[in-house]
Design a protein around this motif. Structure first.
Motif, PDB file in Angstrom:
ATOM      1  N   ASP A 102      22.811  34.082  47.973  1.00 51.51           N
ATOM      2  CA  ASP A 102      22.522  35.504  47.825  1.00 51.51           C
ATOM      3  C   ASP A 102      21.350  35.987  48.673  1.00 51.51           C
ATOM      4  O   ASP A 102      21.394  37.096  49.220  1.00 51.51           O
ATOM      5  N   ALA A 103      20.301  35.175  48.757  1.00 52.75           N
ATOM      6  CA  ALA A 103      19.097  35.614  49.468  1.00 52.75           C
ATOM      7  C   ALA A 103      19.081  35.154  50.924  1.00 52.75           C
ATOM      8  O   ALA A 103      18.695  35.910  51.818  1.00 52.75           O
ATOM      9  N   ALA A 104      19.474  33.895  51.159  1.00 50.23           N
ATOM     10  CA  ALA A 104      19.427  33.354  52.524  1.00 50.23           C
ATOM     11  C   ALA A 104      20.762  33.475  53.241  1.00 50.23           C
ATOM     12  O   ALA A 104      20.846  33.177  54.437  1.00 50.23           O
ATOM     13  N   HIS A 105      21.807  33.901  52.514  1.00 49.52           N
ATOM     14  CA  HIS A 105      23.136  34.108  53.094  1.00 49.52           C
ATOM     15  C   HIS A 105      23.679  32.834  53.743  1.00 49.52           C
ATOM     16  O   HIS A 105      24.250  32.861  54.838  1.00 49.52           O
ATOM     17  N   LYS A 106      23.488  31.715  53.042  1.00 48.55           N
ATOM     18  CA  LYS A 106      24.026  30.437  53.481  1.00 48.55           C
ATOM     19  C   LYS A 106      25.288  30.129  52.677  1.00 48.55           C
ATOM     20  O   LYS A 106      25.367  30.427  51.491  1.00 48.55           O
ATOM     21  N   ASP A 107      26.249  29.502  53.325  1.00 53.04           N
ATOM     22  CA  ASP A 107      27.533  29.212  52.674  1.00 53.04           C
ATOM     23  C   ASP A 107      27.431  27.869  51.949  1.00 53.04           C
ATOM     24  O   ASP A 107      27.826  26.824  52.467  1.00 53.04           O
ATOM     25  N   VAL A 108      26.878  27.944  50.750  1.00 57.76           N
ATOM     26  CA  VAL A 108      26.628  26.769  49.914  1.00 57.76           C
ATOM     27  C   VAL A 108      27.594  26.799  48.748  1.00 57.76           C
ATOM     28  O   VAL A 108      27.957  27.871  48.247  1.00 57.76           O
ATOM     29  N   VAL A 109      28.005  25.620  48.286  1.00 58.99           N
ATOM     30  CA  VAL A 109      28.924  25.557  47.166  1.00 58.99           C
ATOM     31  C   VAL A 109      28.466  24.498  46.160  1.00 58.99           C
ATOM     32  O   VAL A 109      27.997  23.420  46.545  1.00 58.99           O
ATOM     33  N   ILE A 110      28.553  24.824  44.882  1.00 59.19           N
ATOM     34  CA  ILE A 110      28.226  23.890  43.800  1.00 59.19           C
ATOM     35  C   ILE A 110      29.484  23.108  43.471  1.00 59.19           C
ATOM     36  O   ILE A 110      30.548  23.695  43.247  1.00 59.19           O
ATOM     37  N   VAL A 111      29.358  21.775  43.419  1.00 61.84           N
ATOM     38  CA  VAL A 111      30.550  20.946  43.261  1.00 61.84           C
ATOM     39  C   VAL A 111      30.572  20.129  41.965  1.00 61.84           C
ATOM     40  O   VAL A 111      31.601  19.546  41.620  1.00 61.84           O
ATOM     41  N   MET A 112      29.453  20.076  41.240  1.00 63.32           N
ATOM     42  CA  MET A 112      29.412  19.306  39.995  1.00 63.32           C
ATOM     43  C   MET A 112      28.208  19.740  39.169  1.00 63.32           C
ATOM     44  O   MET A 112      27.195  20.187  39.702  1.00 63.32           O
ATOM     45  N   GLY A 113      28.303  19.607  37.861  1.00 61.22           N
ATOM     46  CA  GLY A 113      27.165  19.843  36.982  1.00 61.22           C
ATOM     47  C   GLY A 113      26.387  18.556  36.762  1.00 61.22           C
ATOM     48  O   GLY A 113      26.809  17.483  37.180  1.00 61.22           O
ATOM     49  N   ILE A 114      25.234  18.653  36.103  1.00 61.97           N
ATOM     50  CA  ILE A 114      24.472  17.464  35.718  1.00 61.97           C
ATOM     51  C   ILE A 114      23.957  17.610  34.293  1.00 61.97           C
ATOM     52  O   ILE A 114      24.228  16.775  33.433  1.00 61.97           O
ATOM     53  N   SER A 115      23.208  18.705  34.037  1.00 68.07           N
ATOM     54  CA  SER A 115      22.638  18.866  32.700  1.00 68.07           C
ATOM     55  C   SER A 115      22.217  20.306  32.468  1.00 68.07           C
ATOM     56  O   SER A 115      22.215  21.124  33.385  1.00 68.07           O
ATOM     57  N   GLY A 314      18.552  44.213  36.923  1.00 70.96           N
ATOM     58  CA  GLY A 314      19.555  44.573  35.932  1.00 70.96           C
ATOM     59  C   GLY A 314      20.936  44.831  36.501  1.00 70.96           C
ATOM     60  O   GLY A 314      21.813  45.325  35.792  1.00 70.96           O
ATOM     61  N   SER A 315      21.142  44.480  37.784  1.00 70.82           N
ATOM     62  CA  SER A 315      22.467  44.666  38.373  1.00 70.82           C
ATOM     63  C   SER A 315      23.463  43.704  37.734  1.00 70.82           C
ATOM     64  O   SER A 315      23.081  42.709  37.116  1.00 70.82           O
ATOM     65  N   ALA A 316      24.747  43.996  37.900  1.00 64.48           N
ATOM     66  CA  ALA A 316      25.780  43.155  37.305  1.00 64.48           C
ATOM     67  C   ALA A 316      25.787  41.783  37.967  1.00 64.48           C
ATOM     68  O   ALA A 316      25.598  41.653  39.188  1.00 64.48           O
ATOM     69  N   ALA A 317      25.982  40.739  37.166  1.00 59.91           N
ATOM     70  CA  ALA A 317      26.037  39.391  37.699  1.00 59.91           C
ATOM     71  C   ALA A 317      27.322  39.193  38.490  1.00 59.91           C
ATOM     72  O   ALA A 317      28.387  39.660  38.083  1.00 59.91           O
ATOM     73  N   PRO A 318      27.248  38.502  39.620  1.00 58.14           N
ATOM     74  CA  PRO A 318      28.460  38.246  40.407  1.00 58.14           C
ATOM     75  C   PRO A 318      29.352  37.227  39.696  1.00 58.14           C
ATOM     76  O   PRO A 318      28.903  36.516  38.800  1.00 58.14           O
ATOM     77  N   PRO A 319      30.616  37.140  40.088  1.00 60.33           N
ATOM     78  CA  PRO A 319      31.515  36.171  39.455  1.00 60.33           C
ATOM     79  C   PRO A 319      31.104  34.737  39.777  1.00 60.33           C
ATOM     80  O   PRO A 319      30.668  34.443  40.901  1.00 60.33           O
ATOM     81  N   ALA A 320      31.244  33.853  38.805  1.00 60.61           N
ATOM     82  CA  ALA A 320      30.839  32.460  38.983  1.00 60.61           C
ATOM     83  C   ALA A 320      31.603  31.788  40.116  1.00 60.61           C
ATOM     84  O   ALA A 320      31.068  30.924  40.826  1.00 60.61           O
ATOM     85  N   GLU A 321      32.855  32.175  40.300  1.00 63.96           N
ATOM     86  CA  GLU A 321      33.708  31.526  41.293  1.00 63.96           C
ATOM     87  C   GLU A 321      33.168  31.653  42.720  1.00 63.96           C
ATOM     88  O   GLU A 321      33.518  30.852  43.594  1.00 63.96           O
ATOM     89  N   LYS A 322      32.310  32.626  42.941  1.00 64.78           N
ATOM     90  CA  LYS A 322      31.708  32.819  44.267  1.00 64.78           C
ATOM     91  C   LYS A 322      30.931  31.588  44.714  1.00 64.78           C
ATOM     92  O   LYS A 322      30.822  31.319  45.915  1.00 64.78           O
ATOM     93  N   TYR A 323      30.394  30.847  43.762  1.00 65.70           N
ATOM     94  CA  TYR A 323      29.470  29.754  44.069  1.00 65.70           C
ATOM     95  C   TYR A 323      30.058  28.367  43.797  1.00 65.70           C
ATOM     96  O   TYR A 323      29.391  27.373  44.077  1.00 65.70           O
ATOM     97  N   LEU A 324      31.245  28.293  43.237  1.00 70.56           N
ATOM     98  CA  LEU A 324      31.779  27.032  42.738  1.00 70.56           C
ATOM     99  C   LEU A 324      33.009  26.573  43.511  1.00 70.56           C
ATOM    100  O   LEU A 324      33.845  27.384  43.900  1.00 70.56           O
ATOM    101  N   ASP A 325      33.111  25.272  43.681  1.00 72.91           N
ATOM    102  CA  ASP A 325      34.365  24.631  44.054  1.00 72.91           C
ATOM    103  C   ASP A 325      34.380  23.278  43.357  1.00 72.91           C
ATOM    104  O   ASP A 325      33.807  22.297  43.847  1.00 72.91           O
ATOM    105  N   LEU A 326      35.007  23.236  42.193  1.00 73.53           N
ATOM    106  CA  LEU A 326      35.020  22.024  41.374  1.00 73.53           C
ATOM    107  C   LEU A 326      36.225  21.139  41.675  1.00 73.53           C
ATOM    108  O   LEU A 326      36.463  20.157  40.974  1.00 73.53           O
ATOM    109  N   SER A 327      36.971  21.470  42.723  1.00 69.48           N
ATOM    110  CA  SER A 327      38.144  20.657  43.068  1.00 69.48           C
ATOM    111  C   SER A 327      37.739  19.261  43.530  1.00 69.48           C
ATOM    112  O   SER A 327      38.452  18.279  43.258  1.00 69.48           O
TER     113      SER A 327
END
Length: 338
Positions: A102-115, A314-327
């Motif tokens: 969102d801030a640095a405009h880098k194409d980063v993706v979250i692929v797994m959770g931890i805790s 207070g803006s609306a939160a973006p959809p989670a899918e924007k940041y995730l690829d759990l495949s």
């Protein structure tokens, strides 16, 4: 960041000074001839127990990996390093990935959770409730990271606003925040996790509660990469995720309790009793490492909502899918269980 050399059956030490920029090369005991080297950035906290396990028990090596672990002083350095290609994988607060997108405009993706983070709201001994932070300083890793946002929300719920009612001071990672607490009593509050939260309380600080109990479900930690790197290195990434889950299962197995406590004691230089208490928190299913490292989607949506409230006015939160690829995670776990 220059990793230490490691070869053969050598097991490198984690006994590096907390305040220094550290780069540790962790090598499996018997890596396969076709092993892939991966550079992984983490912070040296108890939550990286599965990394210790993966190295010492040869699990990364059995999955065909040589894992080189790098530490940075703070989240800002981690974000910059991942974007610059200084390492392949980042493993820390997923809010860093959100900020990179969102801030640095880098194409980063979250692929797994931890805790959920295992975080607690820690204060000086003279503070009896959150409102008493008024007029003093909140210390954080960096001003716009998960630790800071969670703390700011807790303070906001008590009627305290940044700037008007308290100051924010960036200090760096957990070890630095712990040291700062004892050096300056005006540093009134911080969010910490084990072993630093336990150390703080043992030395007289107070915990005003677990952040997930105060604010609700929260997907604090996870694994994230540059999306282009993931596409170009799919097999290596999935090997890593499978090896991590394999190591996590080993760490959470009660049969390995004593070995895990010994690892925490050795790698993090913890006294026996503190290592035991830390391990007990790590295996607590409601507070510790998430079984199977599965991402909590609602907890992640709460991360996005909190960031939108605190950082986005207070803006609306973006959809989670924007940041995730759990495949990648899905295929890794499926392969592991064959």
């Amino acid at each position: 960041m220059i990793p230490m050399a490691c070869s053969g059956n050598a097991r490198p030490s984690f006994h590096a000074p907390w305040g220094a920029l550290v780069a540790l090369a962790l090598c499996g005991a018997a890596a396969a001839a076709d092993s892939v080297t991966l550079r992984v950035n983490v912070f040296p906290t108890a939550k990286i127990l599965p990394m210790f396990v993966g190295v010492d028990e040869g699990i990364f090596a059995r999955h065909g990996l040589k894992v080189e672990v790098l530490h940075t002083e703070n989240s800002a350095q981690q974000r910059e390093g991942l974007a610059a290609g200084a390492f392949d994988i980042a493993q820390s607060a997923v809010d860093n990935a959100v900020a990179m997108v969102d801030a640095a405009h880098k194409d980063v993706v979250i692929v797994m959770g931890i805790s959920s983070g295992m975080n607690e709201f820690i204060v000086q001994p003279d503070i009896h409730g959150v409102p008493e932070v008024r007029g003093r300083t909140l210390i954080v890793d960096a001003p716009n990271t998960a630790y800071a946002l969670v703390a700011k929300k807790i303070l906001l719920n008590a009627g305290l606003r940044e700037g008007a009612d308290y100051k924010v001071k960036p200090i760096g990672r957990g070890s630095a925040r712990l040291e700062a607490f004892f050096e300056n009593k005006e540093y009134a509050a911080a969010v910490m996790n084990p072993p630093f939260s336990i150390l703080a309380v043992a030395k007289g600080m107070k915990s005003l509660g677990r952040t997930v109990d105060i604010l609700g479900p929260y997907q604090a930690d996870g694994v994230f990469v540059m999306r282009a790197w993931a596409r170009a290195n799919t097999q290596a990434l999935e090997r890593y995720l499978a090896a991590y889950v394999d190591s996590l299962r080993w760490a959470l197995d009660p049969a390995h309790r004593n070995q895990c406590i010994a690892m925490l004691k050795e790698k993090l230089k913890l006294p026996q009793q503190l290592a035991e208490r830390t391990y007990a928190l790590l295996v607590d299913p409601a507070f510790g490492l998430t079984p199977e490292a599965k991402l909590d989607l609602q907890g992640f949506r709460n991360v996005l909502a909190l960031r939108a409230e605190i950082e986005g006015g207070g803006s609306a939160a973006p959809p989670a899918e924007k940041y995730l690829d759990l495949s990648y995670y899905g295929r890794a776990v499926a392969a592991l269980d064959k």
